[in-house]
Write an enzyme that holds these catalytic residues in place. Structure first.
Site, short mmCIF file in Angstrom:
data_model
loop_
_atom_site.label_atom_id
_atom_site.label_comp_id
_atom_site.label_asym_id
_atom_site.label_seq_id
_atom_site.Cartn_x
_atom_site.Cartn_y
_atom_site.Cartn_z
NE ARG A 62 15.94 29.91 28.33
CZ ARG A 62 16.14 28.83 29.06
NH1 ARG A 62 17.06 28.83 30.02
NH2 ARG A 62 15.45 27.73 28.85
CE LYS A 203 12.11 33.35 28.85
NZ LYS A 203 10.65 33.39 29.10
CG HIS A 222 7.26 30.52 30.83
ND1 HIS A 222 7.80 29.38 30.28
CD2 HIS A 222 7.58 31.53 29.99
CE1 HIS A 222 8.42 29.68 29.16
NE2 HIS A 222 8.31 30.98 28.96
CB SER A 240 10.73 27.97 24.03
OG SER A 240 11.12 28.48 22.79
CE LYS A 244 5.15 31.09 26.65
NZ LYS A 244 6.20 30.33 25.95
CB THR A 245 4.29 34.01 20.73
OG1 THR A 245 5.18 34.13 21.84
CG2 THR A 245 4.25 35.33 19.97
CG ASP A 259 7.72 34.47 27.49
OD1 ASP A 259 7.40 33.28 27.27
OD2 ASP A 259 8.85 34.78 27.93
NE ARG A 325 13.26 32.61 20.86
CZ ARG A 325 12.34 32.25 21.73
NH1 ARG A 325 11.31 33.03 21.98
NH2 ARG A 325 12.42 31.09 22.33
#
Length: 535
Positions: A62, A203, A222, A240, A244-245, A259, A325
């Protein structure tokens, strides 16, 4: 303008977004149709077993410094203006939109009409207009697909127009660079240009939901979320790379999403229809569910190195970027719920990758501590992952998602606090980073141990164990945990020199305190007192 695949062609045309004199308009192509366009246009190549590999050019992540929000009367009083939410003038936006539209004349575009929000009571119809076919596949993966009938009648509440090959002129357009991501809440429009990183689209819509949902008293988060065998939901907040994933994709639990979620009066619901996982160093042993998605038709692999002859990918190769990704539809995870919804969480996990080697691998939080850590949103960057980073550096991101949070932080914190009280939620801090010393000295906490600790917390196996209080942050550390060596639970014990640990802990505590000064005037005394002691 020639419309293709008109059986799913919306009656609400692109002229409503200021787009005229286009060449071919590809409406709501299916995944196989998009694969054909991607390879035909040389946007990507087919990998062994069926994923599509693409590159995003110079932008492999980003561009937060290029993100703006149009300052206009309908939303300006609600926006937390500042370094993150930078104002942009309506006149500059209109001029840039006009030039972008002129640039697209005689060019092909791809359209996906879809939804964000699995809960139909709150879902938002959206439209994603893209220059690249693979960006259209990304939108199809990441958002909730509409039926052909819904597509024909869809009236988008928000639209993203993404044109990577169109660049702004900072002097004329008022941008920071040739790249721009600009949200206009009055016109319900997002413009993205100068970057091919597909995450900007995802996003941007997340930022829209983070604006709209809290104004309806719906918590916007988030986080990842999953459901246990007893129907118990859990949410995992984290920036990130904090896990989380990985931690939510657990074969013993049902995945809601990885997410972005809302939390209303009925429970948690996913905003998305897919996952966007970091892939660097992914292994079939540690993350089997996610690893399998890299071998599936429909998955997009961003910036993953691939052998041009064998078409086999190398997930260990970070030479292009550490931010490789994978975008895939959520049904690629075999134990994911197709409804995208779960009940009220019984547990909240705050994830931090602490490269200073200070935080314990797991600790139980009081409500006040939970609010403190939620507002702090701490993780750490490690040396080598970004240019100029030679030692661990703190990364505090408000509500674990500052770049996507347009409202004032206390609005999100207020809603979270209400939810914790209403549903008697247990809160935990989990460090997925280093132990035995900082990055470069200590070692990364094994993911198998982290999974064991998280599972123990979620299953209630830590409810009756004895705890000890850590002196710098006041955290409650379990003295035992099934499947985890006792000696690693208190991080201080893993350092060869306890005095070195104390110095490092004091240093990190001071960083927390300095960062939290920005919230001091807007939080209650008990939240302020829940911070670390660094004297």
């Amino acid at each position: 303008m020639r419309d293709t695949h008109c059986e799913s062609h919306s009656q609400y045309g692109l002229e409503n977004h200021g787009l005229h004199n286009l060449s071919d308009v590809y409406w709501n192509l299916t995944t196989p149709q998009l694969y054909e366009q991607i390879t035909k246009r040389s946007e990507g190549i087919l990998a062994h077993l069926g994923a599509i590999v693409v590159r995003t050019g110079d932008h492999t992540g980003r561009s937060p410094n290029d993100r703006f929000i149009v300052q206009e009367s309908t939303s300006e009083k609600n926006i937390n203006w500042g370094k993150t939410n930078k104002p942009f003038s309506p006149e500059k936006f209109d001029a840039l939109h006009k030039r972008m539209s002129m640039y697209l004349e005689t060019k092909d575009v791809f359209v996906q009409d879809c939804f964000v929000g699995a809960n139909k009571a709150h879902r938002l119809p959206i439209r994603i207009v893209t220059e690249y076919a693979w960006h259209s596949l990304f939108a199809r993966n990441m958002f909730i697909q509409a039926t052909p009938e819904e597509q024909r009648n869809l009236l988008p509440d928000f639209t993203v127009i993404s044109v990577p090959s169109f660049h702004a002129s900072p002097e004329r357009d008022g941008t920071n660079s040739e790249t721009f991501i600009i949200l206009n809440f009055a016109k319900k429009l997002v413009l993205v240009g100068g970057t091919a990183y597909a995450g900007e689209t995802k996003k941007s819509i997340f930022s829209v939901m983070n604006y709209l949902m809290p104004l309806k008293e719906i918590m916007s988060m988030h986080c990842s979320a999953n459901i246990g065998s007893e129907g118990d939901s859990a949410v995992f907040f984290g920036l990130s790379g904090t896990g989380k994933t990985t931690l939510s994709a657990d074969s013993t639990r049902i995945l809601i999403g990885d997410d972005e979620h809302g939390w209303d009066e009925n429970g948690v619901f996913n905003y998305e229809g897919g996952c966007y996982a970091k892939l660097i160093n992914l292994s079939p042993e540690a993350e089997p569910e996610i690893y399998e998605t890299t071998r599936r038709f429909g998955t997009i692999l961003e910036n993953v190195p691939i052998n041009a002859r064998s078409r086999r990918i190398d997930l260990m190769d970070g030479s292009r970027t550490e931010n490789t990704r994978g975008s895939y539809p959520i049904p690629h995870i075999p134990n994911a719920t197709r409804q995208g919804m779960g009940g009220h969480p019984k547990n909240i996990i705050f994830l931090s990758t602490d490269a200073f080697g200070v935080l314990p691998p797991i600790a139980k939080l009081t409500k006040s501590q939970a609010m403190y850590h939620f507002l702090s949103g701490y993780t750490a960057k490690v040396a080598g992952t970004e240019r100029g980073v030679t030692e661990p550096s703190p990364n505090f991101s408000t509500c674990y998602g500052a770049p996507f949070m347009p409202l004032f932080p206390d609005k999100y914190a207020e809603l979270l606090g209400k939810k914790i009280d209403q549903h008697n939620v247990s809160c935990w801090l989990v460090n997925t980073g280093w132990s035995g010393g900082p990055y470069g000295v200590g070692s990364r906490i094994k993911i198998a141990y982290t999974r064991a600790m998280v599972n123990a917390a979620l299953s209630g196996k830590l409810d009756d164990v004895e705890f000890e209080t850590e002196p710098f942050f006041g955290l409650q550390i379990p003295k035992s945990c099934p499947g985890v060596p006792v000696e690693i639970l208190n991080t201080r014990n893993t350092w060869s020199d306890a005095a070195d640990y104390d110095a490092q802990a004091k240093r990190l505590a001071e960083m927390f305190a300095d960062n939290f000064k920005q919230y001091a005037a807007r939080v209650t005394a008990d939240i302020l007192a829940a911070g670390p002691s660094h004297k």
